[in-house]
Design an enzyme around this catalytic site. Structure first.
Site, short mmCIF file in Angstrom:
data_model
loop_
_atom_site.label_atom_id
_atom_site.label_comp_id
_atom_site.label_asym_id
_atom_site.label_seq_id
_atom_site.Cartn_x
_atom_site.Cartn_y
_atom_site.Cartn_z
N PRO A 176 -3.04 1.65 2.20
CG PRO A 176 -0.94 0.92 1.51
CD PRO A 176 -2.06 0.59 2.42
CD GLU A 177 -7.99 4.84 0.01
OE1 GLU A 177 -8.52 5.57 -0.84
OE2 GLU A 177 -8.52 4.62 1.12
NE ARG A 189 -4.48 -7.24 9.09
CZ ARG A 189 -5.75 -6.87 9.06
NH1 ARG A 189 -6.06 -5.59 9.14
NH2 ARG A 189 -6.70 -7.75 8.94
#
Ligand SMILES: [Zn+2]
Length: 286
Positions: A2-3, A113
């Site tokens: 995500p940016e 993750r």
């Protein structure tokens, strides 16, 4: 990963339903989330707090608490914040934390993750926290001027793509939006950042804002990392000009999009619209 647009999309969904709610119970299932702080300390500190606002700074979600403290949530690779809790979440092994609110709803923090982080800051610590990380300006704010961008890139020999990724020149840009911004600006990703001229800096500023604004409008990109994570599927992936499009024609000039590496990341560009460093400044460049 995500940016800015993806985090902003999450923020704008969460803010209306979380603001004003009191946190009743916090269960942090993964100690890595709050490291080095013990999870039970963070959980206990959050219990009883009221959420005053949900903001964003760069790629951080900033949960503003009524006491003046802030919970900084960084989603890193695969983190996601879900509210209300989706069906069947009790059996989901990737749920790292559950925050129960006073309206009997739960906020679920899910992270495949496990690179995401939660940091609880005391009142008054926020500005110093971001300053110590040399976090750059917000690229969608008025204060993000060409002059400011120019100052941030001055003297830097790193490729401009790397400079955009390290968050010091502008906060919130990652691999996708760096490539898109550089395509809009017609700048090769491997050009040394400090060598861009005034016109290129101005074009880069416009390109960054264009790419990010489009991302926010399309509610971010939904890529393989997020598949099935929740209902937050954006449409930005249909708007990519270069990212992930190796071999497809550039929509500006028809030249096949090329792929290289910058800062260890896959990097896409148009070899014709974005001249290579050695070509830049050579005669015949328009
Ligand atoms: Zn092109």
């Amino acid at each position: 990963m995500p940016e800015l647009p993806e985090v902003e999309t999450i923020r704008s969904r969460l803010a209306p339903s979380l603001t004003g709610r009191r946190i009743e119970r916090v269960e942090i299932r993964d100690p890595r989330l709050t490291r080095p702080e013990p999870p039970e300390i963070v959980a206990a500190a959050l219990e009883g707090e009221r959420i005053a606002d949900v903001r964003r700074r760069g790629k951080y979600l900033v949960v503003v608490l009524e006491s003046g403290r802030h919970l900084l949530v960084h989603l890193r690779m695969t983190g996601n914040v879900l509210h209300p809790a989706p069906e069947g979440v009790e059996d989901d092994p990737y749920v790292r934390a559950v925050v129960s609110l006073d309206n009997r709803s739960d906020i679920i923090y899910r992270d495949l993750r496990r690179f995401g982080t939660w940091e609880l800051l005391e009142a008054g610590e926020l500005d110093e926290y971001f300053a110590s990380r040399r976090l750059g300006g917000e690229p969608l704010e008025r204060s993000f001027t060409a002059k400011r961008l120019s100052r941030a890139l001055a003297g830097r020999r790193a490729p401009v793509k790397s400079a955009l990724l390290d968050q010091r020149a502008a906060a919130g840009i990652g691999n996708i939006y760096a490539d898109e911004a550089l395509w809009y600006a017609r700048i090769h990703p491997l050009r040394p950042a400090g060598e861009l001229d005034e016109g290129e800096i101005a074009a880069l500023r416009v390109g960054i804002r264009k790419a990010l604004r489009l991302g926010v409008r399309r509610q971010g990109a939904t890529l393989r990392d997020y598949r099935g994570a929740d209902g937050a599927s954006g449409a930005m992936q249909h708007e990519f000009r270069v990212y992930g499009r190796a071999g497809e024609p550039c929509e500006r000039c028809g030249t096949p999009i090329a792929k290289t590496r910058a800062a260890g990341r896959g990097t896409w560009y148009c070899p014709s619209c974005q001249p290579a460093p050695s070509d830049a400044g050579s005669p015949g460049r328009d």
